[in-house]
Design a protein around this motif. Structure first.
Motif, PDB file in Angstrom:
ATOM      1  N   VAL A 367       0.835  -1.198   0.000  1.00 36.38           N
ATOM      2  CA  VAL A 367       0.000   0.000   0.000  1.00 36.38           C
ATOM      3  C   VAL A 367       0.872   1.251   0.000  1.00 36.38           C
ATOM      4  CG1 VAL A 367      -1.685   1.324   1.325  1.00 36.38           C
ATOM      5  CG2 VAL A 367      -1.961  -1.143   1.077  1.00 36.38           C
ATOM      6  N   GLY A 370       2.694   1.639  -3.239  1.00 38.68           N
ATOM      7  CA  GLY A 370       1.747   2.022  -4.273  1.00 38.68           C
ATOM      8  C   GLY A 370       1.505   3.513  -4.310  1.00 38.68           C
ATOM      9  N   ILE A 371       1.309   4.132  -3.152  1.00 37.78           N
ATOM     10  CA  ILE A 371       1.033   5.569  -3.162  1.00 37.78           C
ATOM     11  C   ILE A 371       2.300   6.362  -3.473  1.00 37.78           C
ATOM     12  CG2 ILE A 371       1.349   5.926  -0.674  1.00 37.78           C
ATOM     13  CD1 ILE A 371      -1.083   7.682  -3.140  1.00 37.78           C
ATOM     14  N   LEU A 374       2.760   6.334  -7.163  1.00 35.50           N
ATOM     15  CA  LEU A 374       1.733   7.153  -7.799  1.00 35.50           C
ATOM     16  C   LEU A 374       2.048   8.645  -7.617  1.00 35.50           C
ATOM     17  CD1 LEU A 374      -0.909   7.387  -9.299  1.00 35.50           C
ATOM     18  CD2 LEU A 374      -2.120   7.042  -7.124  1.00 35.50           C
ATOM     19  N   ARG A 410      -6.334   6.146 -11.460  1.00 37.39           N
ATOM     20  CA  ARG A 410      -5.267   5.444 -10.734  1.00 37.39           C
ATOM     21  C   ARG A 410      -5.359   5.726  -9.245  1.00 37.39           C
ATOM     22  NH1 ARG A 410       0.671   6.167 -12.885  1.00 37.39           N
ATOM     23  NH2 ARG A 410       0.978   4.780 -11.091  1.00 37.39           N
ATOM     24  N   TRP A 414      -6.037   3.125  -6.055  1.00 40.77           N
ATOM     25  CA  TRP A 414      -5.214   3.029  -4.839  1.00 40.77           C
ATOM     26  C   TRP A 414      -6.072   3.251  -3.599  1.00 40.77           C
ATOM     27  CZ3 TRP A 414      -4.287   6.323  -0.781  1.00 40.77           C
ATOM     28  CH2 TRP A 414      -3.361   5.834   0.154  1.00 40.77           C
ATOM     29  N   SER A 417      -7.772   0.128  -2.782  1.00 45.05           N
ATOM     30  CA  SER A 417      -6.872  -0.871  -2.197  1.00 45.05           C
ATOM     31  C   SER A 417      -6.513  -0.494  -0.758  1.00 45.05           C
ATOM     32  CB  SER A 417      -5.600  -0.995  -3.040  1.00 45.05           C
ATOM     33  OG  SER A 417      -4.786   0.171  -2.930  1.00 45.05           O
TER      34      SER A 417
END
Length: 500
Positions: A367, A370-371, A374, A410, A414, A417
């Protein structure tokens, strides 16, 4: 520039009890000398919080005695001014002897919080100035004063700033500027470079004396080794491990808050795990892992994403310096392993707090990664994203967060998630935790620059406003949206160098 020079300056009674335990190490560690008086000094700013820590009345900071003392025009009664010698690696290259080229330790004040060293930065030439002039300029001194206190308010270990004074004395940098002196406070200003200095000269008795001093004063748990990393009987390996652990925690805080130091030479590394020597630092605007904040760093050695690795490299240099005392290289290597273990743990802990999550859970790293990917791909403003996310969780309104992304789809994936991960791990995001770990204001370059430009015209009001706001970074500040919002376009063109 020697001891008699100090006797020619008047003294000021601060009401503090002064000593200097560092001076007791002997003349091989320093040179005694007086500051060079600053002509026509004026009070620019001061920190009542640091004054309280020292046991000084805040009102005294506005006095003529305070101005005389902290401009180098007087000495404290009982102080023992000196400049210390050290060496170090700069930009990965051995630089040889360095030292306090523009700093002077006034002495050590006894306080309710333990002994605190008080140091003037910009107080004139010392034997270690090399090609420098021993002065600091108002521009760089404002940056250091504000950032020292801002970092403390963010909970990041740092040296503190007590006082800032200016002068019309001209100082040549890239252009002619005016002089300033900032008064810094810390339990100790000893650096990795102090150890490197004596090791490089094979002065092993002095090296051991320094290490024993640091252990006795600041790491007593390492005295027998057994209680500090399990290095039974090897106090110097225990010291190396303890410094590694503090450094791991420190750099994790830098990375989480988006702070770039800019010049992580070994002589700019505190043996106490403090942020020290604010020069070409920067807080990230948009998230760019490869961001280089120091325009002198042409190879990107000290880019934001390189900081954890560079700090470890510096710790290896400290371990190399301590090797004559540790003995077995394998023991030294083992002591450094704690950094590799603890840095990712500290970083994940900080990032979980930014996301409002509690104890560690499987899948957290996915997690978080992922951020961060991004944010980098979309060049999103780092402080504003985290603050808006905190408010969105509190208010259940994510539109202000979505507005930051060109590719909203996108972000939505996120966010989904993140929500699913929190639910599966039984941890609803804690908005209060997020708000306490995602500041509304940090000392961005353009904010410091605006304060500097006004101060150079004799107007210190913007500096004082910023100082006030930065003391409460995680509170909202209605009416100050220009200071908590996006940086202006011209901020992208600001150039920060080692003279900053």
């Amino acid at each position: 520039m020697n001891a008699p020079a100090a006797a020619r300056l008047p003294t000021v009674d601060t009401g503090l009890s002064w000593s200097n335990s560092f001076a007791a190490l002997g003349p091989g560690f320093y040179t005694r000398l007086a500051p060079r008086p600053l002509p026509a000094p004026c009070h620019v700013a001061s920190s009542p919080d640091v004054a309280q820590q020292l046991g000084l009345p805040a009102a005294w900071l506005q006095s003529e005695d305070a101005l005389r003392l902290f401009s180098g025009n007087a000495l404290p009664q009982g102080g023992e001014p000196l400049a210390s010698v050290y060496s170090g690696h700069q930009f990965g290259v051995w630089a040889g002897q360095l030292g306090d080229g523009r700093a002077l330790l006034l002495g050590e004040a006894q306080t309710a919080h333990g002994p605190q060293e008080i140091q003037l930065k910009g107080s004139g030439l010392t034997p270690y100035s090399r090609m420098g002039d021993g002065r600091a300029v108002l521009r760089s001194s404002i940056r250091e004063f504000l950032c020292s206190e801002a970092m403390h308010a963010l909970g990041v270990p740092t040296t503190r700033a007590l006082y800032l004074c200016g002068s019309p004395e001209p100082v040549q940098r890239e252009a002619v500027e005016t002089a300033a002196v900032v008064t810094r406070v810390a339990p100790s200003f000893i650096r990795f470079g102090h150890f490197e200095h004596f090791a490089a000269r094979s002065q092993f008795d002095a090296l051991q004396q320094l290490a024993d001093y640091v252990i006795a004063r600041f790491y007593p748990e390492c005295a027998d080794g057994a209680d500090c990393g399990g290095h039974a009987g090897n106090r110097y390996a225990a010291l190396l491990q303890a410094v590694s652990e503090r450094s791991a925690a420190l750099v994790a805080q830098w990375q989480a808050v988006g702070f770039c130091h800019g010049v992580l030479n070994t002589d700019n590394m505190s043996i106490l795990g403090l942020t020290i020597d604010y020069g070409p630092f920067q807080f990230l605007d948009h998230f760019d892992p490869g961001h280089i904040c120091n325009h002198s760093d042409r190879q990107g050695r000290y880019a934001y994403e390189q900081q954890p690795g560079v700090v470890l490299w510096n710790l290896y240099r400290l371990g190399q310096a301590l090797q004559p005392l540790i003995g077995d290289p394998a023991i030294a290597m083992g002591a450094l392993e704690s950094y590799r273990t603890l840095y990712p743990q500290h970083f994940m802990q900080r990032m979980r707090a930014k996301l409002g999550l509690g104890a560690a859970h499987a899948g957290d790293s996915a997690v978080i990664d992922g951020i961060l990917h991004l944010l980098a791909d979309q060049a999103v403003d780092y402080p504003i994203f985290w603050r808006r996310l905190s408010l969105a969780v509190a208010d259940a309104d994510f539109e202000p967060v979505r507005d930051l992304f060109a590719d909203r789809a996108r972000l939505d994936r996120w966010l989904l998630s993140f929500e699913e991960h929190a639910a599966l791990s039984g941890r609803a995001p804690d908005a209060d935790l997020m708000l306490k770990n995602n500041p509304a204001i940090v000392l961005r370059n353009h904010l410091a620059e605006q304060a500097i430009r006004a101060a150079q015209q004799g107007d210190f009001s913007e500096l004082h406003t910023l100082q006030h706001l930065l003391q409460r970074p995680c509170e909202d500040h209605p009416g100050h949206e220009a200071r908590t919002g996006f940086p202006p376009d011209w901020a992208a063109h600001l150039s920060i160098s080692c003279s900053s």
